[in-house]
Scaffold this active site. Sequence first.
Site, PDB file in Angstrom:
ATOM      1  N   ASP A  88       0.848  -1.185   0.000  1.00 53.36           N
ATOM      2  CA  ASP A  88       0.000   0.000   0.000  1.00 53.36           C
ATOM      3  C   ASP A  88       0.888   1.240   0.000  1.00 53.36           C
ATOM      4  O   ASP A  88       1.731   1.407   0.872  1.00 53.36           O
ATOM      5  CB  ASP A  88      -0.904  -0.015   1.236  1.00 53.36           C
ATOM      6  CG  ASP A  88      -1.960   1.083   1.179  1.00 53.36           C
ATOM      7  OD1 ASP A  88      -2.470   1.357   0.082  1.00 53.36           O
ATOM      8  OD2 ASP A  88      -2.269   1.657   2.233  1.00 53.36           O
ATOM      9  N   GLU A  93       2.187  -3.337   4.140  1.00 51.22           N
ATOM     10  CA  GLU A  93       1.256  -2.977   5.205  1.00 51.22           C
ATOM     11  C   GLU A  93       0.658  -4.238   5.806  1.00 51.22           C
ATOM     12  O   GLU A  93       0.209  -5.144   5.091  1.00 51.22           O
ATOM     13  CB  GLU A  93       0.138  -2.079   4.684  1.00 51.22           C
ATOM     14  CG  GLU A  93      -0.909  -1.748   5.751  1.00 51.22           C
ATOM     15  CD  GLU A  93      -1.771  -0.549   5.428  1.00 51.22           C
ATOM     16  OE1 GLU A  93      -1.294   0.317   4.655  1.00 51.22           O
ATOM     17  OE2 GLU A  93      -2.899  -0.466   5.929  1.00 51.22           O
ATOM     18  N   SER A  95      -2.366  -5.322   8.423  1.00 58.37           N
ATOM     19  CA  SER A  95      -3.549  -4.911   9.169  1.00 58.37           C
ATOM     20  C   SER A  95      -3.950  -6.056  10.087  1.00 58.37           C
ATOM     21  O   SER A  95      -4.201  -7.174   9.616  1.00 58.37           O
ATOM     22  CB  SER A  95      -4.711  -4.596   8.223  1.00 58.37           C
ATOM     23  OG  SER A  95      -4.375  -3.549   7.345  1.00 58.37           O
ATOM     24  N   THR A  96      -4.009  -5.778  11.375  1.00 58.35           N
ATOM     25  CA  THR A  96      -4.389  -6.839  12.307  1.00 58.35           C
ATOM     26  C   THR A  96      -5.805  -7.315  12.003  1.00 58.35           C
ATOM     27  O   THR A  96      -6.608  -6.577  11.428  1.00 58.35           O
ATOM     28  CB  THR A  96      -4.376  -6.340  13.769  1.00 58.35           C
ATOM     29  OG1 THR A  96      -5.447  -5.398  13.957  1.00 58.35           O
ATOM     30  CG2 THR A  96      -3.050  -5.707  14.136  1.00 58.35           C
ATOM     31  N   ARG A 237     -17.030   2.927  11.030  1.00 54.93           N
ATOM     32  CA  ARG A 237     -15.667   2.556  11.432  1.00 54.93           C
ATOM     33  C   ARG A 237     -14.914   3.865  11.575  1.00 54.93           C
ATOM     34  O   ARG A 237     -14.685   4.560  10.584  1.00 54.93           O
ATOM     35  CB  ARG A 237     -14.999   1.681  10.366  1.00 54.93           C
ATOM     36  CG  ARG A 237     -13.526   1.395  10.642  1.00 54.93           C
ATOM     37  CD  ARG A 237     -12.933   0.507   9.567  1.00 54.93           C
ATOM     38  NE  ARG A 237     -12.967   1.090   8.239  1.00 54.93           N
ATOM     39  CZ  ARG A 237     -11.890   1.460   7.545  1.00 54.93           C
ATOM     40  NH1 ARG A 237     -10.684   1.320   8.056  1.00 54.93           N
ATOM     41  NH2 ARG A 237     -12.006   1.962   6.331  1.00 54.93           N
TER      42      ARG A 237
END
Length: 497
Positions: A88, A93, A95-96, A237
């Site tokens: 990204d 990147e 992301s959990t 979100r």
Amino acid sequence: MAIPKVCGIETEYGIMLRGAGESNPIAASSALINAYVNEVQRKVGWDFEDEAPGNDARGFAREGSSPPEVETNLVNTVLTNGARYYVDHAHPEYSTPECATPRQVVLYDKAGELILGRSMQAAARTLPASQGIVVYKNNSDRKGNSYGTHENYLVDRSVPFTRIVQHVIPFFVTRQIFTGAGKVGSEAPGASGTPVNFQLTQRADFFEEEVGLETTLKRPIVNTRDEPHADAQKYRRLHVIVGDANLAEISTYLKVGVTALLLAMIEDDWLAERDFTLAAPVQAMRRVSYDLTLRQPLDMADGTKMTALALQWELHDLARKYSDERGLEPLGSHEAGLEVLRRWEAVLTALESDPMSLADQLDWVAKYQLIDSYRERHGLAWDDHRLAAMDLQYHDVRPEKSLFGRLPMERLTSDEEVARAVTEPPTETRAYFRGKCLQRWASSIAAANWDSLVFDLGVDPLRRVPMMEPLRGTAVHVDSLLEGCSSPAELLERLGS
């Protein structure tokens, strides 16, 4: 009543290809991720079907906005722990997966560091011996470019976005006193009128707006991206872009835990009569970051003044009363929320009396103490290039090279837990269903994203399983179902998909 604060962290890592002339970060990021994924699992691509990053929470869409173009030459995949791992903006990147508690976010954020470390080792096995990829968990290349560490929190759609904006801006500006990763110097020369030797955060130099949709230009304190990755009729979100890439587990824990707690209070309108509006929030971001004394007052919109520390104490006192009257279940459990409150109070107390006593808990304190001791020992000026090099080395993901890795930092997790989180998903969110399906039937999954899985059973059409509820698909919900299915076809039949 506030809803559960399902949350997670996205981290763009700094990357460098050594030994190959000019480094191409996109090619290096692709090589890094491909090397890892090719060794551990079948690659399952990302499904962009429902992504709409141009939607704005203020009620309009940016003209000309469209979902991101799928670049098929760049890797974008999903891991068996439910996380997303991809290229990204020219960075790798991680992301959990969706997490149910602040401590769980810490665990899966640490698992991300381990995955990046193993990726470097995997890449080394594919590259010429003279080359190597190095990854840093930081937010700045020291050339005026910043890359993000973003947080995500599930928020009730019915809460007015203006209420969220009003209360999170002063909180984001002042939480830097415990969330900062520390930085030697500044990349916003002249902003304060005086030289900046060391500041609390990596990111404060790069914010120019109070509220906005951008994430890479004219960065806002509050990002308005309205992309819930869940039932949009029920949820938002909150996409938070003001945070640093933390290595210290206590910093990460407080960053996520206290933010989740504040959002619960906002949802319950607990702050309705308290107004902490700052007179100039963007300028205050830098003022707080540049103030190692934590004593500089900030101008409030009502004409009064308040330090960042005092404002955090005010919020903490309100949170204590909120806990007593409403409970803290939105943070995973009341007990989990109480631990956040206890840690928050302890850190604020130490920041008030002796900030350096937090050198084993907070990134900025640990880095400052390490670098300042070296500087004094060798009689160096703050602009000596060796101090900037130490700053970078603090964030090296390789344990044998990382300066952070040599420090006696307090842990909330164990090495065994982190190793398990590399491959196993959290049990309390929909990430569990995603991860377990990938473990069992990756060859039958065409693509995945946060809110659906797309199965390919070898016949048309592809079959999509929606996952619009972040707290459905947990181990409690699906373990019996998964154990009773011998194939993905049987699973889909029983789901009615």
